[in-house]
Motif scaffolding. Structure first.
Motif, PDB file in Angstrom:
ATOM      1  N   PRO A 105      35.485  62.055  37.914  1.00 30.26           N
ATOM      2  CA  PRO A 105      35.213  60.731  37.352  1.00 30.26           C
ATOM      3  C   PRO A 105      34.753  59.783  38.448  1.00 30.26           C
ATOM      4  N   PRO A 106      33.946  58.767  38.081  1.00 29.89           N
ATOM      5  CA  PRO A 106      33.557  57.809  39.106  1.00 29.89           C
ATOM      6  C   PRO A 106      34.807  57.136  39.665  1.00 29.89           C
ATOM      7  N   ARG A 107      34.821  56.887  40.943  1.00 30.25           N
ATOM      8  CA  ARG A 107      36.030  56.396  41.579  1.00 30.25           C
ATOM      9  C   ARG A 107      36.224  54.904  41.326  1.00 30.25           C
ATOM     10  N   TRP A 340      39.357  67.238  44.832  1.00 31.04           N
ATOM     11  CA  TRP A 340      38.393  66.549  43.977  1.00 31.04           C
ATOM     12  C   TRP A 340      37.102  67.335  43.933  1.00 31.04           C
ATOM     13  N   VAL A 347      43.241  67.351  48.533  1.00 32.11           N
ATOM     14  CA  VAL A 347      43.861  66.054  48.846  1.00 32.11           C
ATOM     15  C   VAL A 347      45.385  66.234  48.846  1.00 32.11           C
ATOM     16  N   PRO A 366      48.154  56.765  55.253  1.00 31.15           N
ATOM     17  CA  PRO A 366      46.968  55.938  55.468  1.00 31.15           C
ATOM     18  C   PRO A 366      46.082  55.867  54.225  1.00 31.15           C
ATOM     19  N   SER A 367      45.162  54.938  54.232  1.00 30.71           N
ATOM     20  CA  SER A 367      44.239  54.754  53.108  1.00 30.71           C
ATOM     21  C   SER A 367      43.455  56.027  52.838  1.00 30.71           C
ATOM     22  N   GLY A 368      43.298  56.335  51.565  1.00 28.80           N
ATOM     23  CA  GLY A 368      42.454  57.467  51.192  1.00 28.80           C
ATOM     24  C   GLY A 368      43.105  58.810  51.420  1.00 28.80           C
ATOM     25  N   ILE A 369      44.418  58.850  51.669  1.00 33.57           N
ATOM     26  CA  ILE A 369      45.063  60.115  52.006  1.00 33.57           C
ATOM     27  C   ILE A 369      45.441  60.904  50.746  1.00 33.57           C
ATOM     28  N   GLY A 370      45.538  60.199  49.589  1.00 33.45           N
ATOM     29  CA  GLY A 370      45.842  60.914  48.346  1.00 33.45           C
ATOM     30  C   GLY A 370      47.030  60.376  47.577  1.00 33.45           C
ATOM     31  N   LYS A 371      47.430  59.160  47.838  1.00 32.03           N
ATOM     32  CA  LYS A 371      48.628  58.616  47.164  1.00 32.03           C
ATOM     33  C   LYS A 371      48.353  58.399  45.662  1.00 32.03           C
ATOM     34  N   SER A 372      47.199  57.776  45.375  1.00 31.72           N
ATOM     35  CA  SER A 372      46.878  57.549  43.953  1.00 31.72           C
ATOM     36  C   SER A 372      46.609  58.867  43.248  1.00 31.72           C
ATOM     37  N   THR A 373      46.022  59.814  43.973  1.00 27.95           N
ATOM     38  CA  THR A 373      45.777  61.130  43.382  1.00 27.95           C
ATOM     39  C   THR A 373      47.105  61.770  42.977  1.00 27.95           C
ATOM     40  N   GLU A 491      50.624  50.592  44.016  1.00 29.43           N
ATOM     41  CA  GLU A 491      50.233  49.317  44.622  1.00 29.43           C
ATOM     42  C   GLU A 491      50.207  48.225  43.561  1.00 29.43           C
TER      43      GLU A 491
END
Ligand SMILES: Nc1ncnc2c1ncn2[C@@H]1O[C@H](COP(=O)(O)OP(=O)(O)OP(=O)(O)O)[C@@H](O)[C@H]1O
Length: 571
Positions: A105-107, A340, A347, A366-373, A491
């Protein structure tokens, strides 16, 4: 099942409606069949032999046939909705499901082309199917009726009529593939324009802030120009198609006009039969051929193109067996691995985790590490390539009641137009006003509640008029009021001040159940009972104190967060 299969299957399910349509068609074809024949009789047995009353009588019969045809058409329109609307519903469901299950999906953005697919292509399929059922069916019936009628009235004219018609239809069919290609190019260009303008409008603030207006304008201009070029090509093809069909429609008429006088003179044809044949040609065959051009050239092409596009982009995944209910709210994560799309590195890699009632976990990294994933995986929104997430022993994506048990609050709070009561009670529709007020109070939103004017206060579309923090408080109170037993804050308190954030988190720990906080500030980790540190290949789980000792990454994160106050690592 692909969308094209779904299309066929859904239409076939409506076979009863289809049979009724066919019955109506017989009625609709009556004027076409009787037109020439009755004109022939009116002339030969009426006006030409000095019996005008008989002539008028035959013409009156023609009127009756026309009325029967009109009645048939009315029945067709009535029946149409019964066949077409279920098709539309099934396609919308398929597309929504396809977009939701898109593996790429688009991010962090709405899927603008997904919306275009629903609003445009599904509508095209619906309208085109309705058009086909009305026009194509009527054309086949009318042409068949007219040809049989012509053969009975003036069989000698069949050849000069049939040859040009067959040639025109053959050339037209040969033109169809290139027409389809051009129509498809237009659809793709249209989607591209929707995507580009959606992205530029969505990011307008950043575009202006970076002074990127010329680049953005160029991107939109480029997309619009390509769309215009594609539209002009479709128009050229349309013109060629109309010419071929016009020739096919006019040549038989002219040929008949040229041949008929000779046939009448040699008495092979009566004057009435010649007139009747012309009636068949001018009032039935010619409009039918033009209708064929319009239908095949636009409706069929658009239908083929739209279905192909839907099938390509919104394959329907087999429905998940969501029949099992989870009774408890323990989460068990084993060997969880997710990447992804075609990304080379996962991730999330082989993660094991247990979450029980009363647990309070902070996820940092850190940012982009996969927390939301990870949040997406825990809720069953994303499907892992390996490993599993079990909710009370049931794979989370298969638990029918996972939406009641798990609540994920994203950073971008969802507030919709309606009263504050509607917004707070979204997941607890039967909750009392007192319960909603308690929830607001617990997360620290009581002042906001009073200031907005209580539960009856009307909120605008997309949190219009609310600050980011206020919208987040509403989203937090809404979940606090719900029955969810696992709450994941991704967040979700990012725009609250640190004290308000602490209060909101406390509200969820005292409420009971499991709390997972994807930490925006590391103070969330200090408050949590355990902390999961994501760091690419290394994933560590422990208490704040343990991790300070054992994880360099965690210690470094803490150090960076509190530079003025060095954290003791125990070394
Ligand atoms: N829809 C997506 N398609 C492709 N890649 C994605 C998508 N969403 C996230 N990613 C990638 O997955 C990785 C992890 O993203 P994720 O949003 O989970 O990180 P995060 O730790 O939550 O970041 P942040 O703290 O900045 O919110 C990133 O490299 C990101 O680019």
């Amino acid at each position: 099942m692909s969308v094209t299969h779904l299309y066929r299957a859904t239409l076939l399910q409506q076979w009863r409606g289809g049979l009724v349509l066919l019955a109506c068609s017989a009625l609709e074809g009556a004027p076409a069949f009787f037109s020439g024949r009755l004109v022939e009789l009116a002339v030969d047995r009426g006006f030409a032999v000095g019996a005008p009353k008989a002539g008028v009588g035959y013409l009156a019969l023609f009127g009756v046939a026309a009325l029967a045809g009109a009645f048939g058409s009315r029945l067709v329109w009535r029946q149409l909705g019964q066949v077409v609307e279920p098709l539309r519903d099934a396609l919308v469901t398929a597309v929504v499901r396809g977009v939701l299950h898109d593996p790429n999906p688009p991010r962090n953005a709405a899927d603008a082309s997904g919306v275009a697919r629903i609003t445009q292509h599904v509508e095209v399929v619906r309208d085109a199917t309705a058009g086909l059922l009305v026009q194509a069916r009527a054309m086949v019936v009318t042409t068949a009726a007219a040809i049989v009628g012509l053969a009975t009235v003036a069989g000698q004219l069949l050849l000069p009529v049939a040859v040009p018609v067959v040639v025109a239809v053959a050339v037209f069919a040969a033109l169809l593939p290139s027409l389809a290609r051009r129509q498809r190019a237009l659809v793709l260009a249209d989607e591209r324009t929707a995507e580009t303008t959606g992205a530029v409008l969505g990011g307008m603030r950043d575009v202006v802030a970076c002074g990127a207006e010329p680049g953005a304008a160029l991107a939109v201009y480029d997309a619009v120009e390509k769309q215009a070029e594609a539209a002009v090509k479709v128009a050229h093809s349309g013109a060629a198609r109309s010419l071929v069909i016009s020739l096919g429609a006019f040549v038989p008429l002219i040929a008949s006009l040229a041949v008929a006088p000779g046939l009448v003179e040699s008495q092979e044809l009566t004057a009435g039969a010649a007139l009747g044949a012309l009636v068949y040609l001018a009032t039935t065959m010619q409009p039918t051929l033009r209708g064929l051009a319009a239908t095949a050239g636009t409706v069929v092409l658009r239908l083929i193109v739209a279905l192909k596009r839907l099938a390509e982009t919104a394959e329907v995944p087999p429905p998940k067996p969501e029949t099992r209910e989870a009774h408890g709210a323990d989460l068990e994560v084993r060997g969880l691995t997710f990447r992804w799309g075609a990304a080379p590195e996962p991730v999330v890699r082989g993660l094991d985790l247990d979450l029980r009632a009363g647990d309070h976990l902070a996820v940092v990294g850190p940012s982009g590490i996969g927390k939301s994933t990870l949040a997406g995986l825990l809720t069953g929104l994303l499907t892992p390539q390996a490993g599993r997430v079990l909710l009370d022993g049931v794979p989370v994506a298969e638990a029918a009641n996972r939406h009641e048990l798990i609540a994920l609050i994203p950073q971008q709070a969802y507030v919709f137009a309606g009263t504050l009561r509607d917004n707070l009670g979204l997941f607890a529709p039967t909750a009392s006003d007192e319960h909603l007020r308690d929830a607001a109070r617990a997360v620290g939103a009581e002042e906001l509640l009073t200031r907005l004017g209580g539960l009856d206060a009307e909120l605008g579309h997309e949190a219009e008029g609310l600050s980011g923090g206020e919208a987040q408080l509403i989203a937090l109170a809404r979940v606090h009021a719900s029955a969810a037993r696992i709450v994941i804050l991704d967040e979700a308190t990012s725009t609250l001040d640190p004290a308000a954030e602490a209060r909101a988190e406390r509200a969820f720990t005292t409420r009971g159940g499991t709390l997972v906080v994807i930490a925006h500030r590391l103070s969330s980790a200090v408050r949590a009972r355990s902390v999961l540190v994501l760091d690419g290949r290394e994933t560590l789980l422990g208490s704040h104190a343990e991790l300070l000792v054992h994880s360099r990454r965690y210690a470094a994160l803490m150090q960076a967060w509190l530079p003025a106050e060095p954290i003791r690592t125990g070394h």
